[in-house]
Enzyme design. Structure first.
Site, PDB file in Angstrom:
ATOM      1  N   CYS A  17      17.448  70.371  80.104  1.00  0.00           N
ATOM      2  CA  CYS A  17      16.012  70.688  80.009  1.00  0.00           C
ATOM      3  C   CYS A  17      15.227  70.185  81.214  1.00  0.00           C
ATOM      4  CB  CYS A  17      15.435  70.125  78.720  1.00  0.00           C
ATOM      5  SG  CYS A  17      16.276  70.765  77.268  1.00  0.00           S
TER       6      CYS A  17
ATOM      7  N   HIS B 179       9.067  76.482  75.729  1.00  0.00           N
ATOM      8  CA  HIS B 179      10.150  75.735  76.386  1.00  0.00           C
ATOM      9  C   HIS B 179      11.265  76.682  76.832  1.00  0.00           C
ATOM     10  CE1 HIS B 179      12.760  72.587  77.537  1.00  0.00           C
ATOM     11  NE2 HIS B 179      13.161  72.144  76.372  1.00  0.00           N
TER      12      HIS B 179
END
Lengths: 387, 73
Positions: A85, A335
């Site tokens: 991430c 995201h």
């Protein structure tokens, strides 16, 4: 090292776009950033592309030349960077080093992810590959489960902050209402968050960040050349730190302080010559509500164990002492993993330029981005100052 | 002699990957045994069980990757 500035930004809307291709997302965000910078394509000397998991989710690897072909950048070096991430800010940091070193004057950094065309089970398995497969994913420890274990330990050490976690979700959703690029424009309540479907106790679906499609790009240039391209406020990268930590949750020194954040932030603050109290706004990695609370402590905005109460007192709201995630964050802006770190930079640069529209902050001269990968095993913190 | 571990932290998982879809809800935990903390599965969860940090769990077996499986006592 020479000074480096952001001279161009571009992003797609973040959202559920199962019918849009990687190609399409890259093209929109990349072309926007190049146009925003006022450069020609021939000025771009290298491309750093962030992508987490398109090999698994889309069957597409080799994202570097894919993007350089789509954007018509010719035969320049194109490099893919991956750090779960944190991929976007890792690519950003590599690009920063490349310009700071004098190797290139102008580089393009991009990030892209396409996730929503896959089932929840496939996406969950894809994300779980950022943990240790043998020691964690194979036991059924999904990422929500890992951060749920962190939340329960935080409750044990500092008190139950379930309400404040819900308030974190409410606040980020509130912020996203003013962001046209955000995936969700939906006001929520504390009760809705707490009573929603449980993903991994104590986390409900509203404690979790979104599954998203999207792309974001940034153009970096040597600061002494920036004015020759851009007519906008030049945003200098004054600090950038990166630190790592063990991959597995069981081997962490602490579950309630992320050492990678503390160390990356310390590097960035020293490089910038500033203290946390001088930051006007921060985009922090709210993959889960508990993560945002821990991050605001680890970044030095609040004392350990006090982040939840600071949030409840409104200190992190858009009109608070240190506005956190005015974009809506991973929680409500979205995201799209490979694009996330760059989408955070997009927001900070937008605010420092005064281009935030309805969500523009009054005071925005110094901004910070914080991006973690996996169980905070990779962290990049960057600090930006408007010139 | 049975081997006993202590729950350092835990979560009750309701949404799993394809391999675990049929097993939900299930418990994953960090379990401390002999001053060593390992991620483990804890079998035997039922909805009326109040799982807590500090709870004792009994070692059951190791899986094919040598990960530990415990059960609620």
């Amino acid at each position: 090292m020479r000074s480096v500035s952001v001279i161009g930004i571009g992003e797609t809307r973040i959202g559920r776009f199962p019918d849009r291709s990687l190609r399409d997302l890259i093209q929109e965000a990349g072309e926007k950033a190049i146009a925003d910078a006022g450069i020609g394509k021939e000025d771009v000397k290298a491309l750093f592309m962030s992508n987490f998991n398109s090999q698994f989710l889309c069957g597409q690897g080799h994202i570097g030349p894919l993007a350089s072909e789509i954007l018509g950048l010719g035969s320049i070096p194109a490099i893919r960077v991956e750090g779960a991430c944190a991929s976007g800010s890792l690519a950003f940091r590599q690009a920063l080093i490349a310009v700071a070193s004098g190797m290139y004057d102008v580089v393009l950094v991009g990030g892209v992810e396409k996730m929503t065309h896959q089932s929840t089970e496939i996406v969950t398995a894809g994300i779980a590959s950022a943990s240790d497969f043998e020691l964690e994913a194979s036991l059924g420890a999904t990422f929500p489960a890992i951060f749920a274990m962190i939340a329960n330990r935080y409750f044990h050490e500092y008190g139950n902050v379930r309400n404040e976690m819900a308030m974190c979700a409410v606040q980020n959703h509130e912020n996203a209402l003013l962001n046209p690029d955000a995936q969700l424009h939906k006001r929520i309540t504390i009760d809705l968050v707490k009573n929603a479907m449980s993903i991994a106790s104590p986390l409900t679906i509203y404690d979790c960040s979104l599954v998203s499609d999207g792309a974001a790009f940034v153009v970096l240039a040597a600061t002494d050349l920036a004015k020759s391209f851009s007519r906008k406020r030049i945003v200098e990268v004054v600090g950038c730190g990166q630190a790592g930590d063990t991959l597995t949750i069981a081997s962490k020194r602490s579950l309630t302080t992320f050492d990678a954040t503390v160390n990356a932030a310390s590097q960035a603050y020293v490089m910038a010559g500033i203290t946390p109290s001088q930051i006007d706004l921060a985009e922090v990695h709210d993959c889960f509500t508990i993560t945002q609370i821990i991050n605001t402590e680890d970044l030095g905005f609040f004392a350990k164990g006090k982040g939840a109460f600071a949030l409840a007192e409104g200190k992190t709201a858009a009109n608070g002492q240190i506005p956190i995630n005015v974009s809506g964050g991973l929680k409500a802006k979205g995201h799209p993993i490979g694009a996330t770190g760059l989408s955070q930079i997009y927001e900070v640069v937008t605010q420092l330029r005064g281009e935030g529209g309805m969500r523009q902050l009054k005071q925005a001269d110094i901004g910070l981005t914080h991006n973690i990968g996996g169980t905070a095993a990779t962290c990049v913190v960057s600090i930006f100052r408007g010139r | 002699m049975s081997r006993i571990g202590t729950i350092y932290t835990y979560s009750i998982v309701h949404s799993g990957t394809d391999n675990f879809k049929d097993k939900t809800p299930y418990v994953v935990a960090l379990v401390e045994e002999n001053q060593q903390i390992r991620l483990a599965q804890v079998e035997g969860y039922t909805q009326d069980l109040q799982v807590e940090i500090g709870m004792k769990v009994e070692y059951l077996a190791a899986d094919e990757r040598n990960n530990r499986i415990y059960r609620f006592m």
